[in-house]
Design an enzyme around this catalytic site. Structure first.
Site, PDB file in Angstrom:
ATOM      1  N   SER A  19      -2.749 -10.013   7.073  1.00 14.26           N
ATOM      2  CA  SER A  19      -2.449  -8.580   6.860  1.00 14.26           C
ATOM      3  C   SER A  19      -2.035  -8.626   8.876  1.00 14.26           C
ATOM      4  O   SER A  19      -3.455  -8.622   9.581  1.00 14.26           O
ATOM      5  CB  SER A  19      -3.674  -7.570   6.928  1.00 14.26           C
ATOM      6  OG  SER A  19      -2.909  -6.234   7.848  1.00 14.26           O
TER       7      SER A  19
ATOM      8  N   ASP B 168       0.616  -1.394   0.013  1.00 14.68           N
ATOM      9  CA  ASP B 168       0.502   0.606  -0.451  1.00 14.68           C
ATOM     10  C   ASP B 168       0.875   0.936  -0.105  1.00 14.68           C
ATOM     11  O   ASP B 168       0.869   2.264  -0.806  1.00 14.68           O
ATOM     12  CB  ASP B 168      -1.366   0.024   1.075  1.00 14.68           C
ATOM     13  CG  ASP B 168      -1.566  -0.913   1.152  1.00 14.68           C
ATOM     14  OD1 ASP B 168      -2.149  -2.021   0.423  1.00 14.68           O
ATOM     15  OD2 ASP B 168      -2.675  -1.386   2.266  1.00 14.68           O
TER      16      ASP B 168
ATOM     17  N   ASP C 168      -7.073   3.042  12.316  1.00 11.26           N
ATOM     18  CA  ASP C 168      -5.379   3.788  11.679  1.00 11.26           C
ATOM     19  C   ASP C 168      -5.413   4.996  11.629  1.00 11.26           C
ATOM     20  O   ASP C 168      -4.901   6.402  11.840  1.00 11.26           O
ATOM     21  CB  ASP C 168      -4.433   3.112  12.083  1.00 11.26           C
ATOM     22  CG  ASP C 168      -3.667   1.367  12.385  1.00 11.26           C
ATOM     23  OD1 ASP C 168      -3.888   1.653  13.391  1.00 11.26           O
ATOM     24  OD2 ASP C 168      -3.778   0.612  11.756  1.00 11.26           O
TER      25      ASP C 168
ATOM     26  N   ARG D 198       0.809   4.746  16.598  1.00  6.53           N
ATOM     27  CA  ARG D 198      -0.130   5.601  16.067  1.00  6.53           C
ATOM     28  C   ARG D 198       0.069   6.882  15.948  1.00  6.53           C
ATOM     29  O   ARG D 198       1.123   7.751  15.008  1.00  6.53           O
ATOM     30  CB  ARG D 198      -1.347   5.479  15.100  1.00  6.53           C
ATOM     31  CG  ARG D 198      -1.639   3.893  14.560  1.00  6.53           C
ATOM     32  CD  ARG D 198      -0.860   4.064  13.605  1.00  6.53           C
ATOM     33  NE  ARG D 198      -0.784   2.826  13.227  1.00  6.53           N
ATOM     34  CZ  ARG D 198       0.199   1.831  12.938  1.00  6.53           C
ATOM     35  NH1 ARG D 198       1.138   2.070  13.115  1.00  6.53           N
ATOM     36  NH2 ARG D 198      -0.333   0.180  12.101  1.00  6.53           N
TER      37      ARG D 198
HETATM   38  N1  ARG Z   1      -7.617  -3.335  15.379  1.00  8.46           N
HETATM   39  C1  ARG Z   1      -6.034  -3.396  15.878  1.00  8.46           C
HETATM   40  C2  ARG Z   1      -6.072  -1.557  15.991  1.00  8.46           C
HETATM   41  O1  ARG Z   1      -7.058  -0.798  15.539  1.00  8.46           O
HETATM   42  C3  ARG Z   1      -5.175  -3.534  14.759  1.00  8.46           C
HETATM   43  C4  ARG Z   1      -4.936  -2.505  13.969  1.00  8.46           C
HETATM   44  C5  ARG Z   1      -3.945  -3.258  12.927  1.00  8.46           C
HETATM   45  N2  ARG Z   1      -3.336  -2.709  11.991  1.00  8.46           N
HETATM   46  C6  ARG Z   1      -3.125  -2.648  10.670  1.00  8.46           C
HETATM   47  N3  ARG Z   1      -2.532  -1.510   9.888  1.00  8.46           N
HETATM   48  N4  ARG Z   1      -3.089  -3.992  10.377  1.00  8.46           N
HETATM   49  O2  ARG Z   1      -5.344  -1.292  17.258  1.00  8.46           O
END
Ligand code: ARG
Length: 412
Positions: free
Chosen positions: A175, A15, A124, A95
């Site tokens: 992922s 991505d 995210d 983040r």
């Molecule tokens: N659902 C989790 C969160 O919101 C993990 C997100 C994983 N992010 C990713 N870009 N694969 O923190």
């Protein structure tokens, strides 16, 4: 030379690699790729090269592991932060840190925008966007994956057409996102919450069934709520977490299967591996139970829940989160001591705890000789403690007696 400069949070994956030529073509932008080391595996020098090969004007790698441990993980641990009671917020905590570095680089490089590879369906994007807004409201945020309408095949085709090599290694249906505080896994068969996660979804932990038959003990020392040593060996937090991820992961500890409520309203099934986080939070709670009084423990629980939710919701850089943090820090002045954890086939249990500030007094607790508790005082205490219940109860029964009923009738 393009007209505008954009700092892109670059992971090296498909991505964000595709985002580089896309930003150049669609936004007429020079792309500065920023990769922040938060403890993810892989050779970040190779990631930097990939960014340059994909057309980035500049590719920067920042080692933020220590900052991540001390400024983001430590406060979250002191707050026992678990989203919905189960997820230690590994991805969520990284983040705002990455956001802060994006803003720093944007200012250094005179960029007018930051960009990230998040889709419009996840949490995210919320965290990156809100961190940027809070720290640098003047910066534009571009999220290419929210704008382009490419599925994975289209992205692969776009990558090929722009000479971007696909990442090496076996392709997986999952992922993943990894950092010092944990690993998250989604997609593939995990999208069916009725199905047990297959063993191949895990990368950090041994299956509890295959874990050693003998328990492993780790003794964790805390100072003011922050872990400072393992088995009497003083370590910087960063190294301590790394070591515990390995030890606890080898014992099968740290697997989490969560159907979680995303900020954007979606329920999603997520699998996590957070060995160090789970052991440290349990140990920290055990120490707090020993040294903090009941009302403080209870009140702190409500703060912890709110604190965890704010991290999840992308509200790290807010006055409320900072004020809650000040409260949590104030609760930790006596959270100093040691906790022994027993790691055994997927479980981490408290085996022992001690503190110079312990509120546990053997003379008060014991049922054996040496009991100093004045049991005769309990009766008077309970009389006063129970007075509201006694009063309530007798007031409720009053109208059922004939005389009371009669007097009420006369009154009205
Ligand atoms: N659902 C989790 C969160 O919101 C993990 C997100 C994983 N992010 C990713 N870009 N694969 O923190």
């Amino acid at each position: 030379m393009s007209s505008k400069r954009v700092v892109l949070a670059y992971s090296g994956g498909l991505d964000t690699s595709v985002a580089i030529p896309w930003l150049r073509e669609k936004k007429d932008a020079d792309v500065i790729a920023l990769t922040v080391n938060v403890g993810q595996p892989g050779d970040l020098e190779r990631v930097r090269e990939r960014a340059a090969n994909a057309g980035a004007t500049k590719a920067i790698v920042v080692d933020a592991r220590q900052e991540f441990a001390e400024t983001f993980i430590a406060p979250a641990l002191r707050a026992n932060a678990l989203y919905e009671g189960v997820y230690p917020l590994s991805t969520a905590l990284a983040r705002p840190l990455i956001g802060r570095h994006l803003v720093d680089v944007a200012r250094q490089e005179g960029a007018s925008a930051i960009a990230h590879g998040c889709t419009g369906k996840g949490n995210d994007q919320v965290r990156f966007d809100l961190s940027t807004t809070a720290l640098a409201p003047e910066l534009e945020v571009i999220a290419p994956a929210r704008e382009w309408s490419m599925d994975r095949d289209a992205e692969v085709a776009y990558a090929r057409a722009h000479g971007i090599p696909l990442a090496a290694g076996p392709s997986t249906p999952y992922s993943t996102d990894e950092n010092l505080w944990g690993r998250s896994v989604e997609c593939g068969v995990l999208e069916d919450p009725a199905i047990e996660p297959p063993e191949e979804a895990y990368g950090w932990t041994t299956s509890p069934q295959a874990a050693p038959d003998a328990p492993a003990y780790v003794k964790i020392a805390f100072e003011r709520g922050t872990p400072v040593a393992i088995n009497d060996h003083a370590l910087p937090l960063l190294d301590l977490i790394g070591e515990l991820n390995r030890t606890a992961g080898a014992a099968g500890v740290g697997r989490i299967d969560h159907v979680e409520s995303r900020v954007v309203g979606i329920k999603s099934r997520e699998v996590y591996e957070c060995p160090a986080a789970m052991v440290l939070i349990d140990a920290h709670r055990a120490l707090e139970a020993l040294v903090l009084p009941r009302d403080l423990l209870e009140f702190k629980r409500t703060v912890e829940q709110r604190y965890a939710q704010m991290i999840y919701d992308g509200l790290w850089f807010t006055p409320l989160r900072e004020a809650l943090d000040a409260f949590v820090v104030a609760t930790q002045t006596r959270v100093t001591g040691e906790v022994a954890m027993k790691l055994y086939k997927g479980s981490a249990t408290v085996a022992g705890r001690r503190s110079p500030y312990s509120l546990y007094q053997h003379g008060l607790a014991t049922y054996s000789s040496g009991d100093r508790f004045r049991q005769e005082m309990a009766e008077g205490f309970i009389y006063v403690w129970g007075l509201p219940a006694r009063t309530w109860s007798s007031a409720g029964s009053r109208p059922t007696t004939p005389t009371a009923r009669a007097s009420q009738v006369r009154l009205y």
